[in-house]
Design a protein around this motif. Sequence first.
Motif, PDB file in Angstrom:
ATOM      1  N   SER A   1       1.668  -4.647 -10.879  1.00 47.84           N
ATOM      2  CA  SER A   1       0.330  -4.289 -11.355  1.00 47.84           C
ATOM      3  C   SER A   1      -0.314  -3.410 -10.293  1.00 47.84           C
ATOM      4  O   SER A   1      -0.007  -3.521  -9.102  1.00 47.84           O
ATOM      5  CB  SER A   1      -0.518  -5.543 -11.607  1.00 47.84           C
ATOM      6  OG  SER A   1      -0.635  -6.321 -10.425  1.00 47.84           O
ATOM      7  N   SER A   2      -1.181  -2.522 -10.725  1.00 47.99           N
ATOM      8  CA  SER A   2      -1.797  -1.565  -9.811  1.00 47.99           C
ATOM      9  C   SER A   2      -2.876  -2.227  -8.964  1.00 47.99           C
ATOM     10  O   SER A   2      -3.595  -3.129  -9.419  1.00 47.99           O
ATOM     11  CB  SER A   2      -2.415  -0.407 -10.596  1.00 47.99           C
ATOM     12  OG  SER A   2      -1.421   0.296 -11.312  1.00 47.99           O
TER      13      SER A   2
ATOM     14  N   ASP B   1       0.839  -1.189   0.000  1.00 48.60           N
ATOM     15  CA  ASP B   1       0.000   0.000   0.000  1.00 48.60           C
ATOM     16  C   ASP B   1       0.880   1.248   0.000  1.00 48.60           C
ATOM     17  O   ASP B   1       1.978   1.258   0.585  1.00 48.60           O
ATOM     18  CB  ASP B   1      -0.907   0.020   1.236  1.00 48.60           C
ATOM     19  CG  ASP B   1      -1.970  -1.065   1.189  1.00 48.60           C
ATOM     20  OD1 ASP B   1      -2.329  -1.491   0.073  1.00 48.60           O
ATOM     21  OD2 ASP B   1      -2.415  -1.507   2.267  1.00 48.60           O
ATOM     22  N   ASP B   2       0.386   2.298  -0.632  1.00 51.20           N
ATOM     23  CA  ASP B   2       1.064   3.601  -0.639  1.00 51.20           C
ATOM     24  C   ASP B   2       2.487   3.523  -1.181  1.00 51.20           C
ATOM     25  O   ASP B   2       3.391   4.227  -0.700  1.00 51.20           O
ATOM     26  CB  ASP B   2       1.078   4.201   0.780  1.00 51.20           C
ATOM     27  CG  ASP B   2      -0.314   4.340   1.358  1.00 51.20           C
ATOM     28  OD1 ASP B   2      -1.214   4.767   0.614  1.00 51.20           O
ATOM     29  OD2 ASP B   2      -0.506   3.999   2.538  1.00 51.20           O
TER      30      ASP B   2
ATOM     31  N   LEU C   1       0.251  -1.219  -5.118  1.00 52.50           N
ATOM     32  CA  LEU C   1       0.615  -2.118  -6.202  1.00 52.50           C
ATOM     33  C   LEU C   1       0.858  -3.527  -5.686  1.00 52.50           C
ATOM     34  O   LEU C   1       0.987  -3.756  -4.487  1.00 52.50           O
ATOM     35  CB  LEU C   1       1.871  -1.611  -6.934  1.00 52.50           C
ATOM     36  CG  LEU C   1       3.177  -1.429  -6.144  1.00 52.50           C
ATOM     37  CD1 LEU C   1       3.902  -2.742  -5.878  1.00 52.50           C
ATOM     38  CD2 LEU C   1       4.121  -0.488  -6.894  1.00 52.50           C
ATOM     39  N   LYS C   2       0.890  -4.464  -6.628  1.00 53.10           N
ATOM     40  CA  LYS C   2       1.266  -5.839  -6.329  1.00 53.10           C
ATOM     41  C   LYS C   2       2.526  -6.158  -7.127  1.00 53.10           C
ATOM     42  O   LYS C   2       2.594  -5.917  -8.331  1.00 53.10           O
ATOM     43  CB  LYS C   2       0.159  -6.823  -6.707  1.00 53.10           C
ATOM     44  CG  LYS C   2       0.519  -8.284  -6.408  1.00 53.10           C
ATOM     45  CD  LYS C   2      -0.622  -9.227  -6.746  1.00 53.10           C
ATOM     46  CE  LYS C   2      -0.797  -9.388  -8.232  1.00 53.10           C
ATOM     47  NZ  LYS C   2      -1.817 -10.413  -8.584  1.00 53.10           N
ATOM     48  N   GLY C   3       3.546  -6.681  -6.450  1.00 51.29           N
ATOM     49  CA  GLY C   3       4.778  -7.063  -7.110  1.00 51.29           C
ATOM     50  C   GLY C   3       4.867  -8.572  -7.250  1.00 51.29           C
ATOM     51  O   GLY C   3       4.385  -9.315  -6.400  1.00 51.29           O
TER      52      GLY C   3
ATOM     53  N   HIS D   1       5.903  -1.871 -16.657  1.00 56.42           N
ATOM     54  CA  HIS D   1       5.553  -2.608 -15.452  1.00 56.42           C
ATOM     55  C   HIS D   1       6.405  -3.868 -15.281  1.00 56.42           C
ATOM     56  O   HIS D   1       5.963  -4.831 -14.658  1.00 56.42           O
ATOM     57  CB  HIS D   1       4.071  -2.997 -15.502  1.00 56.42           C
ATOM     58  CG  HIS D   1       3.165  -1.866 -15.886  1.00 56.42           C
ATOM     59  ND1 HIS D   1       2.958  -0.767 -15.086  1.00 56.42           N
ATOM     60  CD2 HIS D   1       2.442  -1.651 -17.023  1.00 56.42           C
ATOM     61  CE1 HIS D   1       2.125   0.076 -15.687  1.00 56.42           C
ATOM     62  NE2 HIS D   1       1.808  -0.432 -16.862  1.00 56.42           N
ATOM     63  N   ALA D   2       7.612  -3.854 -15.811  1.00 56.24           N
ATOM     64  CA  ALA D   2       8.469  -5.037 -15.715  1.00 56.24           C
ATOM     65  C   ALA D   2       9.937  -4.635 -15.644  1.00 56.24           C
ATOM     66  O   ALA D   2      10.351  -3.608 -16.179  1.00 56.24           O
ATOM     67  CB  ALA D   2       8.247  -5.967 -16.907  1.00 56.24           C
TER      68      ALA D   2
END
Length: 200
Positions: free
Chosen positions: A97-98, A38-39, A103-105, A69-70
Amino acid sequence: MRILITAILGVVLLVGCATSRPSMTRDEFLSTTQRAYDDVSEREFYAAAERLFTLSDGKDTSFAYPGEHAMLVQRDWSMYMVLAYGQGTHHWRIETSSTEGGLKGTVYASMESTAVSGAPTGGGGAAAVTTPMAGSMVNEPALYELFWARMDYLLGKSEDWPTCEDWKAKVRDGDTYGIIEPLCLAMNTDDEVPNGAPEG
């Protein structure tokens, strides 16, 4: 002598590849290789990832960005011994990804390596023997857990910076399992500690 060299190279190139525990299931792999923050912006996330690999072994690591995004990371290594040496590359692919709050990594690591040793040919001569390049995916949790623990620190989500020695102890104690060489390869890893972080 050749048997000893071959045994040493086997340890260097394959250490940790065989364990008494099975590879992760699909659900285990997804939960271990993904982390939500988060954030945190993508710029902050990738800057932290670059710093993570630079602290580990900046001089042998290169980065590429195939898209917004990579991130691709390549770490080349070599290890010299008497009459023999090993070399290889650690590959990482990191994607984001947002999410609603940040985001999620996602991270994935793989390795490839080869070895060269001397073999007597008779009459005092010797010839170089090269093993074929071997590749393997990392499908055990220890490496990914170490990666995320370090990302947590660099993104301000944790006050603890885990060193390679910390993680080797966790593997020995059975708290996790698998290889950690792509971040902690014996003599070829700087394993520097960020400024302000307590040493493990």
